[in-house]
Design a protein around this motif. Structure first.
Motif, PDB file in Angstrom:
ATOM      1  N   PHE A 181      -4.682   4.679  -4.446  1.00  8.17           N
ATOM      2  CA  PHE A 181      -4.948   3.560  -4.088  1.00  8.17           C
ATOM      3  C   PHE A 181      -4.612   3.045  -2.811  1.00  8.17           C
ATOM      4  N   CYS A 193      -9.545  -5.025   1.423  1.00 10.58           N
ATOM      5  CA  CYS A 193      -9.784  -6.027   0.581  1.00 10.58           C
ATOM      6  C   CYS A 193     -11.046  -6.337   0.481  1.00 10.58           C
ATOM      7  N   LYS A 199      -8.282  -8.502  -5.189  1.00  6.89           N
ATOM      8  CA  LYS A 199      -8.121  -9.750  -4.638  1.00  6.89           C
ATOM      9  C   LYS A 199      -7.908 -11.095  -5.195  1.00  6.89           C
TER      10      LYS A 199
HETATM   11  S1  SF4 Z   1      -7.229  -7.683  -2.213  1.00  6.10           S
HETATM   12 FE1  SF4 Z   1      -4.713  -6.689  -2.205  1.00  6.10          FE
HETATM   13  S2  SF4 Z   1      -4.422  -5.018  -3.384  1.00  6.10           S
HETATM   14 FE2  SF4 Z   1      -6.693  -5.030  -2.771  1.00  6.10          FE
HETATM   15  S3  SF4 Z   1      -6.701  -3.844  -1.307  1.00  6.10           S
HETATM   16 FE3  SF4 Z   1      -6.608  -6.053  -0.255  1.00  6.10          FE
HETATM   17  S4  SF4 Z   1      -4.396  -6.022  -0.108  1.00  6.10           S
HETATM   18 FE4  SF4 Z   1      -5.393  -4.370  -1.105  1.00  6.10          FE
END
Ligand code: SF4
Length: 218
Positions: A181, A193, A199
């Motif tokens: 990830f 994101c 998110k």
């Molecule tokens: S929403 Fe949060 S967990 Fe998902 S990619 Fe962006 S920073 Fe990472």
């Protein structure tokens, strides 16, 4: 973080990476340990490239007897800190050739080897013995903080906290999925994101968007 949200994260990572496993190249447990030592501050890709050649002549700890420290360095030239790593691999093999890797079956015992830190030991035991631990490096530390599973200042602090928060039975799986990830999705500089289903519960995402909205309205 609520138990429901933790479950949501685990399930999402499982969905993203159903066949998650280490991307390090190795053919036996000894080589895996050496590959993990080499991977500190270096990408798995770089380590694999070096090891496709190096591991042809370095199959077990006794092979250090055949090679000079300098010739080990030559094989590792393309990776970060190769001189230090070569020296410590050399010393570690000296110990392993006398005592056998099987005798290093706990985090504490593994840490008596050269250049084997708590993270190295945990990654090794998680892969080879399915030990229920989570190896925390700066990247895993970053993701766990972004998601607010922990709120910590250093990987070591995260290491202490995380195993109190997460269920033991989830750790082996999470060990693999979290690495993939951070590597492919929750990247340090430009996390993806927009594509991420976490998110809604991600602290980092909320903070970044809040900042954007404030500057838009100014
Ligand atoms: S929403 Fe949060 S967990 Fe998902 S990619 Fe962006 S920073 Fe990472």
């Amino acid at each position: 973080m609520t138990k429901e949200n933790i479950k949501l994260i685990i399930n999402y990572l499982d969905k993203l990476f159903p066949d998650a496993k280490t991307e390090l190249y190795y053919e036996n447990e000894f080589q895996l340990l050496i590959a993990i030592i080499m991977s500190a501050q270096t990408t798995d890709k770089q380590v694999n490239k070096a090891n496709k050649v190096f591991f042809k002549v370095f199959e077990n700890p006794n092979d250090w007897l055949k090679l000079w420290q300098n010739s080990i360095q030559n094989y590792l030239k393309t990776i970060w800190f190769y001189k230090t790593k070569a020296k410590n691999i050399y010393r570690t093999c000296e110990i392993l050739s006398k005592n056998g890797l099987n005798n290093f079956d706990t985090i504490e015992k593994l840490q008596t080897l050269y250049w084997v830190w708590i993270k190295t030991a945990k990654v090794f035991l998680s892969i080879t013995k399915n030990t229920q631990v989570l190896g925390i490096d700066t990247h895993v530390h970053r993701v766990l903080n972004r998601l607010w599973i922990v709120k910590t200042k250093s990987p070591l602090e995260t290491d202490k906290k995380v195993e109190e928060i997460l269920k033991k039975e989830d750790l082996v799986r999470l060990h693999h999925t979290l690495i993939l990830f951070w590597r492919y999705n929750c990247i340090a500089r430009n996390p993806k994101c927009d594509l991420c289903e976490l998110k809604q519960i991600c602290r980092y995402y909320k903070e970044v968007n809040l900042t954007k909205n404030i500057s838009k309205n100014q």
